[in-house]
Motif scaffolding. Structure first.
Motif, mmCIF file in Angstrom:
data_model
loop_
_atom_site.group_PDB
_atom_site.id
_atom_site.type_symbol
_atom_site.label_atom_id
_atom_site.label_comp_id
_atom_site.label_asym_id
_atom_site.label_seq_id
_atom_site.Cartn_x
_atom_site.Cartn_y
_atom_site.Cartn_z
ATOM 1 N N PHE A 650 0.800 -1.051 -0.139
ATOM 2 C CA PHE A 650 -0.001 -0.122 -0.320
ATOM 3 C C PHE A 650 0.939 1.185 0.024
ATOM 4 O O PHE A 650 2.270 1.061 0.322
ATOM 5 N N ASP A 651 0.305 2.344 -0.513
ATOM 6 C CA ASP A 651 1.151 3.652 -0.361
ATOM 7 C C ASP A 651 1.369 3.890 1.137
ATOM 8 O O ASP A 651 0.661 3.431 1.968
ATOM 9 N N ALA A 652 2.643 4.865 1.039
ATOM 10 C CA ALA A 652 2.856 4.990 2.653
ATOM 11 C C ALA A 652 2.110 5.999 3.301
ATOM 12 O O ALA A 652 2.220 5.938 4.586
ATOM 13 N N GLU A 653 1.253 6.653 2.640
ATOM 14 C CA GLU A 653 0.522 7.781 3.477
ATOM 15 C C GLU A 653 -1.145 7.582 3.067
ATOM 16 O O GLU A 653 -1.525 7.045 1.854
ATOM 17 N N ALA A 654 -1.807 8.068 3.744
ATOM 18 C CA ALA A 654 -3.275 8.136 3.492
ATOM 19 C C ALA A 654 -3.656 8.743 2.030
ATOM 20 O O ALA A 654 -2.938 9.622 1.647
ATOM 21 N N PRO A 655 -4.670 7.957 1.307
ATOM 22 C CA PRO A 655 -5.510 7.190 1.828
ATOM 23 C C PRO A 655 -5.078 5.714 1.636
ATOM 24 O O PRO A 655 -5.658 4.626 1.786
ATOM 25 N N PHE A 656 -3.670 5.362 1.947
ATOM 26 C CA PHE A 656 -3.135 4.186 1.710
ATOM 27 C C PHE A 656 -3.574 3.045 0.517
ATOM 28 O O PHE A 656 -4.108 1.966 0.883
ATOM 29 N N ALA A 657 -3.656 3.675 -0.839
ATOM 30 C CA ALA A 657 -4.057 2.997 -1.920
ATOM 31 C C ALA A 657 -3.301 1.530 -2.158
ATOM 32 O O ALA A 657 -2.002 1.634 -1.817
ATOM 33 N N PRO A 658 -4.065 0.405 -2.149
ATOM 34 C CA PRO A 658 -3.372 -0.744 -2.311
ATOM 35 C C PRO A 658 -2.586 -0.764 -3.683
ATOM 36 O O PRO A 658 -3.131 -0.182 -4.741
ATOM 37 N N ARG A 659 -1.434 -1.520 -3.678
ATOM 38 C CA ARG A 659 -0.485 -1.634 -4.864
ATOM 39 C C ARG A 659 -0.049 -3.003 -4.845
ATOM 40 O O ARG A 659 -0.266 -3.766 -4.250
ATOM 41 N N GLY A 660 0.773 -3.164 -5.793
ATOM 42 C CA GLY A 660 1.444 -4.456 -6.135
ATOM 43 C C GLY A 660 0.668 -5.591 -6.573
ATOM 44 O O GLY A 660 -0.529 -5.428 -7.140
ATOM 45 N N CYS A 661 0.913 -6.699 -6.238
ATOM 46 C CA CYS A 661 -0.042 -7.800 -6.338
ATOM 47 C C CYS A 661 -1.355 -7.655 -5.725
ATOM 48 O O CYS A 661 -1.437 -7.320 -4.353
ATOM 49 N N VAL A 662 -2.446 -8.014 -6.254
ATOM 50 C CA VAL A 662 -3.852 -7.885 -5.608
ATOM 51 C C VAL A 662 -4.332 -8.866 -4.786
ATOM 52 O O VAL A 662 -5.054 -8.716 -3.750
ATOM 53 N N ALA A 663 -3.498 -10.093 -4.781
ATOM 54 C CA ALA A 663 -3.751 -10.941 -3.779
ATOM 55 C C ALA A 663 -2.355 -11.481 -3.430
ATOM 56 O O ALA A 663 -1.585 -12.277 -4.257
ATOM 57 N N GLN A 664 -2.161 -11.475 -2.242
ATOM 58 C CA GLN A 664 -0.673 -11.992 -1.728
ATOM 59 C C GLN A 664 -0.787 -12.726 -0.542
ATOM 60 O O GLN A 664 -1.728 -12.621 0.386
ATOM 61 N N ALA A 665 -0.023 -13.955 -0.475
ATOM 62 C CA ALA A 665 -0.109 -15.031 0.001
ATOM 63 C C ALA A 665 0.145 -14.639 1.580
ATOM 64 O O ALA A 665 -0.664 -14.930 2.753
ATOM 65 N N TRP A 666 1.244 -13.908 1.877
ATOM 66 C CA TRP A 666 1.701 -13.790 3.141
ATOM 67 C C TRP A 666 0.964 -12.658 3.845
ATOM 68 O O TRP A 666 0.800 -12.625 5.119
ATOM 69 N N SER A 667 0.322 -11.859 3.036
ATOM 70 C CA SER A 667 -0.534 -10.918 3.515
ATOM 71 C C SER A 667 -1.696 -11.469 4.254
ATOM 72 O O SER A 667 -2.266 -11.242 5.468
ATOM 73 N N VAL A 668 -2.366 -12.335 3.338
ATOM 74 C CA VAL A 668 -3.496 -13.066 3.781
ATOM 75 C C VAL A 668 -3.126 -14.078 4.824
ATOM 76 O O VAL A 668 -3.950 -14.063 5.880
ATOM 77 N N ALA A 669 -1.977 -14.615 5.016
ATOM 78 C CA ALA A 669 -1.681 -15.468 6.155
ATOM 79 C C ALA A 669 -1.504 -15.020 7.389
ATOM 80 O O ALA A 669 -1.934 -15.413 8.279
ATOM 81 N N GLU A 670 -0.796 -13.752 7.327
ATOM 82 C CA GLU A 670 -0.205 -13.008 8.565
ATOM 83 C C GLU A 670 -1.528 -12.507 9.310
ATOM 84 O O GLU A 670 -1.865 -12.423 10.568
ATOM 85 N N VAL A 671 -2.267 -12.026 8.441
ATOM 86 C CA VAL A 671 -3.674 -11.193 9.030
ATOM 87 C C VAL A 671 -4.672 -12.300 9.626
ATOM 88 O O VAL A 671 -5.167 -12.153 10.725
ATOM 89 N N LEU A 672 -5.047 -13.285 8.824
ATOM 90 C CA LEU A 672 -5.599 -14.611 9.280
ATOM 91 C C LEU A 672 -5.101 -15.046 10.559
ATOM 92 O O LEU A 672 -5.699 -15.347 11.544
ATOM 93 N N ARG A 673 -3.711 -15.534 10.552
ATOM 94 C CA ARG A 673 -3.011 -15.920 11.799
ATOM 95 C C ARG A 673 -3.268 -15.121 13.005
ATOM 96 O O ARG A 673 -3.661 -15.544 14.165
ATOM 97 N N CYS A 674 -3.230 -13.901 12.934
ATOM 98 C CA CYS A 674 -3.038 -12.816 14.028
ATOM 99 C C CYS A 674 -4.422 -12.907 14.248
ATOM 100 O O CYS A 674 -4.657 -12.760 15.806
ATOM 101 N N TRP A 675 -5.648 -12.717 13.504
ATOM 102 C CA TRP A 675 -6.872 -12.543 13.755
ATOM 103 C C TRP A 675 -7.444 -13.925 14.622
ATOM 104 O O TRP A 675 -8.007 -13.680 15.661
ATOM 105 N N ALA A 676 -6.760 -15.070 14.298
ATOM 106 C CA ALA A 676 -7.119 -16.211 14.947
ATOM 107 C C ALA A 676 -6.443 -16.157 16.503
ATOM 108 O O ALA A 676 -7.094 -16.536 17.387
ATOM 109 N N ARG A 677 -5.215 -15.610 16.483
ATOM 110 C CA ARG A 677 -4.489 -15.491 17.762
ATOM 111 C C ARG A 677 -5.205 -14.871 18.783
ATOM 112 O O ARG A 677 -5.277 -14.774 19.964
ATOM 113 N N CYS A 678 -5.706 -13.478 18.141
ATOM 114 C CA CYS A 678 -6.413 -12.452 18.903
ATOM 115 C C CYS A 678 -7.767 -12.999 19.257
ATOM 116 O O CYS A 678 -8.599 -11.991 19.824
ATOM 117 N N SER A 679 -8.522 -13.723 18.835
ATOM 118 C CA SER A 679 -9.838 -14.298 18.979
ATOM 119 C C SER A 679 -9.971 -14.775 20.435
ATOM 120 O O SER A 679 -8.942 -15.410 21.188
#
Length: 679
Positions: A650-679
């Motif tokens: 994402f861009d470094a400043e607001a509105p933090f526009a998404p960039r690069g690959c539109v679907a990234q494995a470690w992005s999904v994996a780390e958000v899901l892992r942390c969400w589960a850990r914090c549940s």
């Protein structure tokens, strides 16, 4: 709580949003082989990577765009006509219409679904890709309307590598063969034919060969690449739609008996059942719609690579399956670093433990001179090894797997490989990777190579070389030493474990003496670099806290974490460089050189939220609710970029526009892992 039901997962995007919105939002469906189907929700092709069928073919072919575009025209009972998507050809040239009949786009249990309002007719389109096949179904049904609707579908192709320039010449000639309504399009190149068949009420095909000129790929133009190219159409299908009689166009590179083995309803039901099983496997992790969507998103990255037949045979002989993970769509293959960082979220959090084990065995097979591959080039059988950290992340992934599964047999089987890896690192291996005997820290660097995860390179320019002793490399090295100490002690005894304990103690002393930056109250990014010590404030230092065995002394954790929170944290991850640093770039855009100059110089990386949350939990172990708030920004993002997934950067400043690959494995994996850990 149990997992949510598949039918509960509906993410809707209104088709009447601002003019650019349907062009900026994309959809993605994958087939478990590395192949995929993807485009914009408006039906406008904006990337060279877009296609209704991007087939994963055996090496040396790799991923090939086999079915590029489909023009969809409807004729109502009163004789009026309308285009469903955003493009059509007029006199052989592409015309982009400002108006669209798209009423809404929905991601229903992971399946992309469109609804078009054309006069009094409401038409639904649904796309399904068959798992384990290069086969796609595009189904249409008349939800309501004044009578029979005639549908005209014109397929267009340009067989090429998914990375190939869109401006390259069309293969000549394409050959069309039609036998009993079975259509095949064959190019003169050594590729399988594209097979097309329309199912429904009175289907027909009209041969009308056309060269369709000047398709414009808007995103490619903005990225500095060739942005216009020709397609070829063999003709068009036509069929009548009624509420009782739907229609489905099937496109495939599989043999006819394989591609037609499942009818449209059976194929859709099989895929829905498969996805429902994924939610069941995830269990309580998928108890919220947000987490359940991420479970389905994670599935898109786990594949059986089709191009490595001999390696697959070897794996099966050992009782394993050759499994790996695509790092990101559309242009990444499988990367060692990304796979090891994402393994826990992709396989263990989701309940797919056997696939996690298979991935570990797969990469263990590819170890060369103490290194796992950095990545596998598309269409090739062997990997490239220029990475200093992927192998150290391998130890982390094994630790997470063994902790979750208690599978000591796998640890025992992998131990000889791990011992060999450690020996290579202690005496030195490729690319200058090895332990400095003066202080026990791990150094790396070779001219012309980018060996850490900050790996941007343009021509001969390595943007962030970070040669020397990088902070996260040494955090990972210390973690690996401590893990080996524990594993070797458990499997081979105290005497065998002692050298790892001694090396770890030395690395710990040296790290805390060398990396502390008193002036900034945080850690140096690199010591003993080409220009001396590098004090740039980067997120890499968070790993000195977040790993199982943190190398940083606990008394300094708060200062490092506060620096990261204050200068690097955003709603969608951590900046790769703090604002105010000399090389800081607030936006990631422009041509390749401009983008790579910003790639790790401020650009936000979603995956880094994982180490940040882990470090936060080290300091605030009871504050799960507080940790979860760092993940809330990703909720709305699931309706941006690739609907239902998480972008690479994402861009470094607001509105933090998404960039690069539109679907990234470690992005999904780390958000899901942390969400589960914090549940």
């Amino acid at each position: 709580m149990s997992a949510v039901e598949l039918d509960e997962l509906v993410r809707t995007v209104n088709g009447t949003e601002a003019d650019d919105e349907p062009l900026l939002r994309e959809w993605l469906v994958t087939n478990g082989l590395g192949g995929y189907s993807s485009g914009t929700i408006a039906g406008v092709t904006t990337r060279r990577y877009h296609g209704l069928l991007v087939a994963a073919l055996p090496a040396p072919l790799g991923r090939i765009v086999m079915f590029n575009h489909l023009s969809e025209m409807v004729r109502l009972p009163d004789g009026s006509t309308a285009l469903l998507g955003g493009e059509e050809w007029v006199d052989g040239r592409l015309d982009l219409h400002g108006a669209t009949h798209l009423q809404e786009f929905r991601l229903e249990g992971g399946s992309p679904t469109w609804r078009y309002a054309v006069g009094a007719a409401l038409i639904e389109k649904r796309l399904c890709m068959l798992h384990g096949q290069n086969t796609v179904h595009i189904a249409y049904r008349l939800v309501s309307g004044p009578g029979t609707v005639r549908l005209k579908l014109r397929p267009a192709v340009h067989f090429r590598s998914y990375e190939g320039a869109v401006s390259q010449a069309l293969p000549s000639p394409y050959v069309l063969t039609i036998v009993n309504d079975h259509c095949e399009v064959k190019s003169p190149e050594e590729l399988p034919p594209l097979r097309l068949k329309l199912l429904g009420q009175r289907p027909a095909f009209t041969v009308e060969s056309q060269k369709l000129a000047a398709l414009r790929y808007r995103v490619e133009g903005a990225r500095g690449y060739d942005s216009a190219g020709d397609l070829w159409s063999p003709g068009y299908f036509r069929i009548d739609l009624t509420p009782e009689q739907p229609a489905t166009l099937i496109a495939s590179t599989e043999p006819w008996d394989t591609m037609l083995a499942l009818g449209p309803d059976e194929a859709l039901q099989a895929e829905r059942q498969r996805r429902a099983r994924l939610l069941e496997l995830a269990g309580s992790v998928a108890q919220s719609p947000f987490a359940a969507e991420l479970v389905l998103a994670a599935d898109q990255f786990l594949i059986t690579p089709v191009g490595r037949a001999e390696h697959a045979a070897r794996a099966r002989a050992a009782g394993e399956e050759l499994r790996t993970a695509i790092a990101g769509y559309h242009w990444f293959t499988d990367w060692g670093r990304d796979t090891m960082i994402g393994l826990e979220g992709l396989t263990l959090t989701t309940g797919r433990r056997s696939e996690g084990r298979s991935i570990l065995h797969t990469f263990a097979h590819y170890v060369r001179d103490g290194l796992i591959p950095n990545y596998f080039p598309d269409g090739e059988r062997e990997g490239a090894y220029h990475t200093a950290d992927a192998t150290l992340w391998f130890f982390h992934a094994i630790d997470r797997y063994v902790t979750v599964t208690e599978d000591r047999d796998t640890l025992r089987a992998l131990l000889p490989v791990l011992l060999d890896i450690m020996a290579w690192h202690l005496r030195g291996t490729r690319f200058g990777i090895g332990v400095d005997p003066a202080d026990g820290l791990l150094r790396q660097g070779a001219p012309g190579y980018q060996l850490t995860w900050m790996d941007a390179k343009v021509g001969d320019w390595v943007v962030t070389p970070r040669r020397g002793k990088a902070v996260e490399i040494n955090a990972l090295w210390y973690n690996a030493l401590r893990l080996m100490e524990g594993w070797v002690r458990a499997l081979r005894g105290e005497e065998a474990a002692r050298p790892f304990a001694e090396d770890a103690e030395r690395a710990h002393r040296s790290f805390n003496a060398r990396f502390w930056n008193e002036r900034e109250g945080c850690l140096l990014d690199v010591v003993d670099g080409e220009g001396g010590d590098d004090p740039a404030v980067r997120p890499n230092q968070v790993l000195a806290i977040s790993l199982r065995h943190p190398v940083l002394e606990p008394r300094r954790w708060q200062a490092v974490l506060e620096t990261a929170r204050r200068r690097l944290l955003t709603p969608v991850g951590l900046r790769s460089l703090a604002p105010g640093e000399p090389d800081y770039k607030p936006r990631y855009d422009g041509d390749l050189r401009a983008r790579d100059a910003a790639y790790h110089q401020g650009t936000v990386w979603a995956w880094l939220i994982g180490p940040f949350v882990d470090a936060w939990m080290k300091l605030h172990p009871e504050d799960r609710e507080g940790a979860r708030r760092w993940l809330e920004g990703f909720r709305d993002h699931l309706s941006e970029a690739c609907v239902g997934s998480i972008s690479e950067i994402f861009d470094a400043e607001a509105p933090f526009a998404p960039r690069g690959c539109v679907a990234q494995a470690w992005s999904v994996a780390e958000v899901l892992r942390c969400w589960a850990r914090c549940s």
